[in-house]
Design a protein around this motif. Structure first.
Motif, PDB file in Angstrom:
ATOM      1  N   VAL A   1       5.072   6.471  14.341  1.00  0.00           N
ATOM      2  CA  VAL A   1       4.226   6.149  15.491  1.00  0.00           C
ATOM      3  C   VAL A   1       5.114   6.001  17.154  1.00  0.00           C
ATOM      4  O   VAL A   1       4.560   6.670  17.801  1.00  0.00           O
ATOM      5  CB  VAL A   1       3.559   4.762  15.141  1.00  0.00           C
TER       6      VAL A   1
ATOM      7  N   ASP B   1      -3.624   7.891  12.468  1.00  0.00           N
ATOM      8  CA  ASP B   1      -2.428   7.248  11.830  1.00  0.00           C
ATOM      9  C   ASP B   1      -3.011   6.956  10.337  1.00  0.00           C
ATOM     10  O   ASP B   1      -3.649   6.039  10.110  1.00  0.00           O
ATOM     11  CB  ASP B   1      -2.341   5.744  12.540  1.00  0.00           C
TER      12      ASP B   1
ATOM     13  N   GLY C   1       9.902   5.591   8.435  1.00  0.00           N
ATOM     14  CA  GLY C   1       8.673   5.076   7.996  1.00  0.00           C
ATOM     15  C   GLY C   1       7.659   5.250   9.107  1.00  0.00           C
ATOM     16  O   GLY C   1       7.968   6.089   9.824  1.00  0.00           O
ATOM     17  N   GLY C   2       6.651   4.306   8.881  1.00  0.00           N
ATOM     18  CA  GLY C   2       5.527   4.685   9.563  1.00  0.00           C
ATOM     19  C   GLY C   2       5.664   4.009  11.122  1.00  0.00           C
ATOM     20  O   GLY C   2       5.140   4.563  11.938  1.00  0.00           O
ATOM     21  N   SER C   3       6.378   3.007  11.361  1.00  0.00           N
ATOM     22  CA  SER C   3       6.508   2.558  12.596  1.00  0.00           C
ATOM     23  C   SER C   3       7.030   3.436  13.637  1.00  0.00           C
ATOM     24  O   SER C   3       6.783   3.786  14.469  1.00  0.00           O
ATOM     25  CB  SER C   3       7.589   1.140  12.631  1.00  0.00           C
TER      26      SER C   3
ATOM     27  N   VAL D   1      -0.956   6.319   7.787  1.00  0.00           N
ATOM     28  CA  VAL D   1       0.264   5.994   7.108  1.00  0.00           C
ATOM     29  C   VAL D   1      -0.290   4.903   5.564  1.00  0.00           C
ATOM     30  O   VAL D   1       0.632   5.147   4.777  1.00  0.00           O
ATOM     31  CB  VAL D   1       0.944   4.949   8.025  1.00  0.00           C
ATOM     32  N   ILE D   2      -1.336   4.539   5.652  1.00  0.00           N
ATOM     33  CA  ILE D   2      -1.989   3.919   4.710  1.00  0.00           C
ATOM     34  C   ILE D   2      -2.701   4.886   3.922  1.00  0.00           C
ATOM     35  O   ILE D   2      -2.903   5.162   2.861  1.00  0.00           O
ATOM     36  CB  ILE D   2      -2.698   2.755   4.926  1.00  0.00           C
TER      37      ILE D   2
ATOM     38  N   GLU E   1      -6.786   4.411  12.816  1.00  0.00           N
ATOM     39  CA  GLU E   1      -6.397   4.538  11.335  1.00  0.00           C
ATOM     40  C   GLU E   1      -7.795   5.024  10.830  1.00  0.00           C
ATOM     41  O   GLU E   1      -8.906   4.463  11.198  1.00  0.00           O
ATOM     42  CB  GLU E   1      -6.129   3.400  10.694  1.00  0.00           C
TER      43      GLU E   1
ATOM     44  N   TYR F   1      -3.607  -1.512  13.537  1.00  0.00           N
ATOM     45  CA  TYR F   1      -2.122  -1.717  13.035  1.00  0.00           C
ATOM     46  C   TYR F   1      -1.212  -0.381  13.281  1.00  0.00           C
ATOM     47  O   TYR F   1      -1.795   0.643  12.418  1.00  0.00           O
ATOM     48  CB  TYR F   1      -1.716  -2.519  11.761  1.00  0.00           C
ATOM     49  N   HIS F   2      -0.257  -0.285  14.302  1.00  0.00           N
ATOM     50  CA  HIS F   2       0.438   0.874  14.148  1.00  0.00           C
ATOM     51  C   HIS F   2       1.943   0.587  14.142  1.00  0.00           C
ATOM     52  O   HIS F   2       2.844   1.250  14.840  1.00  0.00           O
ATOM     53  CB  HIS F   2       0.146   1.842  15.525  1.00  0.00           C
ATOM     54  N   GLY F   3       2.401  -0.490  13.446  1.00  0.00           N
ATOM     55  CA  GLY F   3       3.775  -0.860  13.256  1.00  0.00           C
ATOM     56  C   GLY F   3       4.352  -1.699  14.335  1.00  0.00           C
ATOM     57  O   GLY F   3       3.838  -2.111  14.926  1.00  0.00           O
TER      58      GLY F   3
ATOM     59  N   SER G   1      -4.482  -3.121   7.976  1.00  0.00           N
ATOM     60  CA  SER G   1      -3.738  -4.421   8.253  1.00  0.00           C
ATOM     61  C   SER G   1      -4.894  -5.226   9.018  1.00  0.00           C
ATOM     62  O   SER G   1      -4.442  -6.492   8.964  1.00  0.00           O
ATOM     63  CB  SER G   1      -2.584  -4.324   8.831  1.00  0.00           C
TER      64      SER G   1
ATOM     65  N   LYS H   1       4.794   5.367   3.799  1.00  0.00           N
ATOM     66  CA  LYS H   1       4.219   5.073   2.524  1.00  0.00           C
ATOM     67  C   LYS H   1       4.059   6.068   1.481  1.00  0.00           C
ATOM     68  O   LYS H   1       4.982   6.349   0.595  1.00  0.00           O
ATOM     69  CB  LYS H   1       2.730   4.176   2.867  1.00  0.00           C
TER      70      LYS H   1
ATOM     71  N   TRP I   1       0.709  -1.271  -0.035  1.00  0.00           N
ATOM     72  CA  TRP I   1       0.168  -0.144   0.023  1.00  0.00           C
ATOM     73  C   TRP I   1       0.887   1.198  -0.055  1.00  0.00           C
ATOM     74  O   TRP I   1       0.687   2.162   0.616  1.00  0.00           O
ATOM     75  CB  TRP I   1      -1.191   0.088   0.931  1.00  0.00           C
TER      76      TRP I   1
HETATM   77  C1  LIG Z   1      -1.592   2.401   9.901  1.00  0.00           C
HETATM   78  C2  LIG Z   1       0.028   2.070   9.835  1.00  0.00           C
HETATM   79  N1  LIG Z   1       0.750   2.621  10.895  1.00  0.00           N
HETATM   80  C3  LIG Z   1       1.856   2.243  10.828  1.00  0.00           C
HETATM   81  C4  LIG Z   1       2.659   1.473  10.054  1.00  0.00           C
HETATM   82  C5  LIG Z   1       3.905   0.877   9.943  1.00  0.00           C
HETATM   83  O1  LIG Z   1       4.795   1.593   8.811  1.00  0.00           O
HETATM   84  P1  LIG Z   1       6.148   1.021   8.404  1.00  0.00           P
HETATM   85  O2  LIG Z   1       5.722  -0.329   7.994  1.00  0.00           O
HETATM   86  O3  LIG Z   1       6.609   1.938   7.464  1.00  0.00           O
HETATM   87  O4  LIG Z   1       6.752   0.929   9.697  1.00  0.00           O
HETATM   88  C6  LIG Z   1       1.648   0.814   9.078  1.00  0.00           C
HETATM   89  C7  LIG Z   1       2.300  -0.045   8.006  1.00  0.00           C
HETATM   90  O5  LIG Z   1       1.490  -0.859   7.224  1.00  0.00           O
HETATM   91  C8  LIG Z   1       0.388   1.003   8.799  1.00  0.00           C
HETATM   92  O6  LIG Z   1      -0.396   0.726   7.974  1.00  0.00           O
END
Ligand SMILES: Cc1ncc(COP(=O)(O)O)c(C=O)c1O
Length: 459
Positions: free
Chosen positions: A120, A255, A115-117, A257-258, A222, A149-151, A227, A284, A56
């Protein structure tokens, strides 16, 4: 190197994210070689339509010349600049300015992550700094959604509510809690929009009351759960939760990220309901996956509270070597240009076509629920539509879907609990959406034709 040699090295040395290590060693990798637009080619030359934008993320599609040129130019001129000690680079500053101008409300202050993790994780740290700065350090609890999902950092994995991320990991941590998600299809009792929204608001209020009204720092969600199985909340849910947080005096963190960068239509999904969060995380689509980068947006109030309560000359102790990386930032700028020069608008058009095609799949024998938000979709499979029965694990539907999909030249996400996830690149043409849906239907037909699956189906 030959494909066989690569596969052998992969089996011996490369640890894949969120994978069965045993299966990975047994089956080896599928090696991708090149991409153009919506299409990928594997190392054997097989063409695949990418219905999931990598993970995504490749929202602008593969092989965008302007993005590659921006990265090449920046890499040749200045491949790295630290953000520490007051240094900065031109693309990082410009990107922060352009994003702040486009972000909802007063989300004016931006910290770049990789990145997303870690976006967060950074948000969680900034929340802690903020509560200390405000003189309310006892507000330490954080609430998320079931299936959220938040990483995958230590703290993010605890806020995440998916079993694979908790197993043997000693999370959620004592300050991390979850309330049920706005999952209309499996909502107990009345599942109309108003009932689902009211249940979420009531659950949040009850959780805050249980933990102590002055002990909770924030609620994370989200705008569309990705996820966790692409759970699209009813219209009005996001703004109702935002309002509930305001009433409860807790921070509302989106969040994205997606959902950010056009996945659901507008640049940020919050815009659909005029929601202004206190903090927002993205990744992303920020760089369309061309290089790692994420970001946390802070409201002016959070930023100034932390700033004004940190003594002069004292550092706010959070940072990373690659924060605001100039090559990622140059890519982010080129990608933002593409979004604004037509990719977002194309995503809206392609998303409408995707919805019209997927809605017809609701009649398929295996399909229980179809959920769509722009270029993001989930298809939940059942063996009994009336009773909404999940396929028995012994049928191994998810692995069948992934294997047959690959054979038929289409990539999508086959979640372990038999939900299909779709997130095609926003540059997809209407014809490519048709190919995606035709191939997906053929995959479902093939799975439904399996003798064991057929025997399990109740019409
Ligand atoms: C809503 C959300 N937050 C955080 C993350 C984590 O992002 P990353 O995989 O870039 O660390 C994701 C990854 O899919 C996500 O969907």
């Amino acid at each position: 190197m030959t494909p066989e040699k690569l596969i052998s090295i992969d089996r011996d040395h490369l640890i894949h994210p969120v994978s069965s290590w045993r299966d990975q060693e047994q089956f080896g990798p599928r090696i991708l070689h090149s991409g153009h637009g919506t299409w990928l080619k594997d190392i054997h030359g097989k063409e695949l339509l990418d219905g999931f934008s990598g993970l995504w993320c490749v929202n602008v599609g593969y092989g965008c010349k302007s993005v590659v040129e921006a990265a090449t130019e920046q890499m040749a001129r200045l491949p790295y600049a630290t953000g520490y000690f007051g240094y900065a680079s031109e693309p990082a500053i410009t990107l922060a300015g352009r994003l702040a101008a486009r972000a909802p409300g007063n989300l004016n202050r931006i910290f770049f992550s990789q990145g997303g993790s870690d976006a967060v994780d950074s948000a969680l740290r900034f929340i802690r700094f903020y509560q200390h700065a405000k003189g309310t350090p006892e507000r330490r609890h954080v609430i998320g959604l079931a299936r959220g999902y938040h990483g995958s950092t230590y703290t993010g994995a605890g806020l995440t509510a998916l079993a694979a991320f908790h197993r043997d990991a000693d999370v959620p941590l004592s300050w991390q809690h979850h309330i049920p998600s706005p999952y209309a299809y499996r909502h107990p009792g009345d599942n109309n929009d108003a009932a689902v929204i009211a249940a979420s608001v009531a659950a949040l209020k009850a959780k805050v009351a249980e933990l102590g009204p002055d002990k909770v720092a924030a609620f994370f969600c989200e705008p569309v759960q990705g996820s966790g199985g692409v759970i699209v909340p009813p219209k009005g849910w996001l703004s109702a939760m935002r309002e509930a947080c305001r009433e409860l005096g807790i921070l509302f963190v989106a969040d994205e990220v997606i959902t950010g960068f056009g996945r659901t239509g507008p640049l940020f999904a919050c815009e659909r309901e005029n929601v202004v969060p206190d903090m927002m995380t993205v990744a992303k689509g920020l760089t369309s996956g061309y290089a790692p980068m994420g970001a946390v947006f802070l409201s002016e109030d959070i930023y100034t509270t932390i700033r004004d309560n940190t003594p002069p000359g004292v550092a706010v102790g959070h940072g990373m070597t690659y924060s605001a990386h100039p090559v990622s930032a140059a890519i982010g700028l080129a990608v933002l240009d593409l979004y604004e020069q037509g990719v977002l608008a194309n995503g809206v058009k392609a998303g409408a076509h995707l919805a019209s095609r997927l809605n017809t799949l609701a009649d398929h024998a295996l399909v229980g629920d179809v959920r769509i938000s722009g270029m993001l979709a989930g298809i939940e499979l059942v063996t009994d539509k009336k009773a909404k029965t999940k396929p028995d694990a012994s049928l191994k539907i998810a692995s069948k879907l992934a294997r047959i999909g690959y054979d038929k030249g289409v990539l999508f996400r086959a979640f372990g609990d038999d939900i299909i996830g779709l997130a095609p690149p926003l540059c997809c043409s209407v014809e490519e959406i048709d190919i995606l849906c035709d191939r997906l239907t053929a995959v479902l037909d093939t799975v439904a034709d399996d003798a064991n699956v057929r025997a399990a189906l109740r019409q």
